[in-house]
Design a protein around this motif. Structure first.
Motif, mmCIF file in Angstrom:
data_model
loop_
_atom_site.group_PDB
_atom_site.id
_atom_site.type_symbol
_atom_site.label_atom_id
_atom_site.label_comp_id
_atom_site.label_asym_id
_atom_site.label_seq_id
_atom_site.Cartn_x
_atom_site.Cartn_y
_atom_site.Cartn_z
ATOM 1 N N GLY A 250 0.822 -1.205 0.000
ATOM 2 C CA GLY A 250 0.000 0.000 0.000
ATOM 3 C C GLY A 250 0.853 1.250 0.000
ATOM 4 O O GLY A 250 0.607 2.206 -0.747
ATOM 5 N N ARG A 251 1.882 1.221 0.821
ATOM 6 C CA ARG A 251 2.766 2.380 0.891
ATOM 7 C C ARG A 251 3.567 2.551 -0.398
ATOM 8 O O ARG A 251 3.797 3.673 -0.852
ATOM 9 C CB ARG A 251 3.693 2.213 2.093
ATOM 10 N N LEU B 70 2.567 1.868 -3.334
ATOM 11 C CA LEU B 70 1.673 2.426 -4.348
ATOM 12 C C LEU B 70 1.348 3.892 -4.114
ATOM 13 O O LEU B 70 1.151 4.646 -5.064
ATOM 14 C CB LEU B 70 0.373 1.620 -4.390
ATOM 15 N N LEU B 71 1.289 4.317 -2.855
ATOM 16 C CA LEU B 71 0.792 5.653 -2.552
ATOM 17 C C LEU B 71 1.855 6.665 -2.141
ATOM 18 O O LEU B 71 1.579 7.865 -2.104
ATOM 19 C CB LEU B 71 -0.261 5.557 -1.443
ATOM 20 N N ASP B 72 3.056 6.205 -1.833
ATOM 21 C CA ASP B 72 4.091 7.084 -1.295
ATOM 22 C C ASP B 72 5.331 7.013 -2.186
ATOM 23 O O ASP B 72 6.112 6.069 -2.109
ATOM 24 C CB ASP B 72 4.403 6.631 0.140
ATOM 25 N N ASN B 73 5.504 8.026 -3.012
ATOM 26 C CA ASN B 73 6.621 8.035 -3.968
ATOM 27 C C ASN B 73 7.976 7.947 -3.272
ATOM 28 O O ASN B 73 8.857 7.212 -3.725
ATOM 29 C CB ASN B 73 6.579 9.289 -4.834
ATOM 30 N N ARG C 218 8.573 4.463 -2.055
ATOM 31 C CA ARG C 218 8.842 3.579 -3.186
ATOM 32 C C ARG C 218 10.295 3.735 -3.647
ATOM 33 O O ARG C 218 11.000 2.750 -3.851
ATOM 34 C CB ARG C 218 7.868 3.870 -4.333
ATOM 35 N N ALA D 290 1.526 2.236 -9.769
ATOM 36 C CA ALA D 290 1.306 3.333 -8.822
ATOM 37 C C ALA D 290 0.745 4.561 -9.545
ATOM 38 O O ALA D 290 -0.144 5.243 -9.035
ATOM 39 C CB ALA D 290 2.608 3.679 -8.108
ATOM 40 N N ILE E 117 -2.930 3.920 -10.254
ATOM 41 C CA ILE E 117 -3.709 4.054 -9.013
ATOM 42 C C ILE E 117 -3.877 5.529 -8.677
ATOM 43 O O ILE E 117 -4.963 5.978 -8.321
ATOM 44 C CB ILE E 117 -3.023 3.309 -7.844
ATOM 45 N N GLY E 118 -2.801 6.296 -8.789
ATOM 46 C CA GLY E 118 -2.864 7.732 -8.512
ATOM 47 C C GLY E 118 -3.838 8.450 -9.420
ATOM 48 O O GLY E 118 -4.611 9.301 -8.984
ATOM 49 N N MET F 240 -7.356 7.594 -8.341
ATOM 50 C CA MET F 240 -7.714 8.278 -7.103
ATOM 51 C C MET F 240 -8.014 9.747 -7.374
ATOM 52 O O MET F 240 -8.945 10.303 -6.807
ATOM 53 C CB MET F 240 -6.596 8.128 -6.076
ATOM 54 N N SER F 241 -7.239 10.358 -8.258
ATOM 55 C CA SER F 241 -7.475 11.760 -8.610
ATOM 56 C C SER F 241 -8.848 11.936 -9.240
ATOM 57 O O SER F 241 -9.581 12.866 -8.914
ATOM 58 C CB SER F 241 -6.404 12.272 -9.572
#
Length: 83
Positions: free
Chosen positions: A11-12, A14-17, A20, A56, A59-60, A63-64
């Protein structure tokens, strides 16, 4: 097997550049913060950077779009304007 720890890492990722980038730069250091088995660490280290980066980004983008739809719907509800 620590499914929850693997889920947190993914999860991290995918959501935290920044996370990653850190994970792919020094996975041994980053993964010590999680209670993972050797097999889980090996599986996470085997993930291809370009594949994860692409996923990622998708997914971003989704989400946007969801946030924009939610904001539009919320504004419409406040103003009484229907889409």
């Amino acid at each position: 097997m620590s499914k929850e720890a693997v889920e947190r890492v993914l999860g991290r990722v995918l959501l935290d550049n920044a996370f990653r980038e850190s994970l792919f730069a020094d996975p041994d250091k980053v993964l010590t913060d999680y209670e993972l088995t050797e097999e889980e660490i090996a599986a996470l280290k085997a993930i291809d950077y370009e594949t994860m980066e692409s996923f990622a980004a998708r997914i971003g983008d989704q989400m946007s779009r969801s946030e924009q739809i939610g904001l539009t719907g919320a504004v419409g509800g406040i103003t009484g304007v229907q889409r």
